[in-house]
Design a protein around this motif. Sequence first.
Motif, PDB file in Angstrom:
ATOM      1  N   LEU A  48       0.908  -1.191  -0.135  1.00  0.00           N
ATOM      2  CA  LEU A  48       0.120   0.048   0.060  1.00  0.00           C
ATOM      3  C   LEU A  48       0.695   1.359  -0.089  1.00  0.00           C
ATOM      4  N   MET A  56      -5.096   4.879   3.184  1.00  0.00           N
ATOM      5  CA  MET A  56      -5.671   3.744   3.461  1.00  0.00           C
ATOM      6  C   MET A  56      -4.987   2.945   4.635  1.00  0.00           C
ATOM      7  N   LEU A  60      -6.466   1.629   8.162  1.00  0.00           N
ATOM      8  CA  LEU A  60      -6.521   0.319   8.566  1.00  0.00           C
ATOM      9  C   LEU A  60      -5.722   0.135  10.009  1.00  0.00           C
ATOM     10  N   GLN A  93      -9.590  -9.650   5.376  1.00  0.00           N
ATOM     11  CA  GLN A  93      -9.276  -8.176   5.169  1.00  0.00           C
ATOM     12  C   GLN A  93      -8.153  -8.178   4.031  1.00  0.00           C
ATOM     13  N   GLU A  96      -9.961  -8.614   0.861  1.00  0.00           N
ATOM     14  CA  GLU A  96     -10.661  -7.447   0.403  1.00  0.00           C
ATOM     15  C   GLU A  96      -9.734  -6.366  -0.218  1.00  0.00           C
ATOM     16  N   ASN A  97      -8.567  -6.293   0.704  1.00  0.00           N
ATOM     17  CA  ASN A  97      -7.813  -5.049   0.434  1.00  0.00           C
ATOM     18  C   ASN A  97      -6.852  -5.149  -0.513  1.00  0.00           C
ATOM     19  N   TYR A  98      -6.094  -6.252  -0.780  1.00  0.00           N
ATOM     20  CA  TYR A  98      -5.194  -6.528  -1.725  1.00  0.00           C
ATOM     21  C   TYR A  98      -5.638  -7.343  -2.987  1.00  0.00           C
TER      22      TYR A  98
END
Length: 346
Positions: A48, A56, A60, A93, A96-98
């Motif tokens: 990220l 973001m 997190l 998570q 969903e995020n990566y």
Amino acid sequence: MSRALVISGGGCKGAFAVGILKRLFAEYPGLNFDMFVGTSTGALMAPLVALGEMGMVEKLYTTQKTENVVLENRLGDRINSTSIFDASPLWQQIVENYTDERYNKVVANGKKIYITTTCLQTGQMVVFTTDKTPATPAHYQIETIVNANQFRKAIMASACQPVFMQPIKINLHVPGSPNPNFQYVDGGVREYAGIQMAIDNGATEIFTILLSSAEVEVEDIEYKNLFSILQKTIDIFTDDVGKNDLIIPQQFNEALQYIDAVKKKMMSNGVAEIDINNYFSISGLQTPYESKKPLKLYQFQPKAPLGGGPGGLSFDPVEMQQMISKGEGIAGEFIASINTGDVTWA
């Protein structure tokens, strides 16, 4: 000039690294990194940060609670399982995020990411990377990531502290993998901060963020059960690994500085540069120092223990916000101390 960012492990203490980076990027908008090395929570952050998604990252590390990362269980209920806690919430998570889209962006922008893990079957440190032509040192194994799902699993494995979180089969569905059932856990078991990866891959300027304090943490409590003793033991082990990780790069750099000083002295005494290079190049003898220049090493570390519970597995948004503030403070002190004429990114 090749610049690397190295972020150590530490669970929720990653919020301290968020504070460091937030302050540095605010002060130096031109500060860019060519490679990112992440261990455990550092592996969660690195992709990220490489994409410039600091908003973001901060979200997190200021909104999570423990139940968003692990489901806690009683030790006796998990005696025949691969871990005490269940890290399924963390995996959700990561999924969903990566996303595939973010993975493709990481590959497309050319940023090199190195994710450290430990293989239970071999005991080796295995570094999973987006680098298509990484260095291949003898003392650890390198695997180039081939798809987004392997990327996600490598991040998950790096973040999974053994015993407390389940091991991950990173290569289970990777075409052609010779060992699809090998299990991987936190890279911090073998290397707390992957500084050596950055050196091996040509970094000449390394920013290292450590999440454990140099100060000895004294706890005036009695450990009265197996679970608390186990947690503390793993914490002690991780801290010891971290101290060793710092010693070797520092000694390596001191050797480079010495060699560089000797070469300059020889040149000032009239020895031709070509002869000097011949003296320091021995046929048939490989040396890690050959053709290497002294490194610029910048280290950031909390002055006192950050909290966050054993292994950094107690996620408290209020406490993590305080860690971010502490990181910003340390970065502010660094900014005030440097001579901007000596750096290329100021």
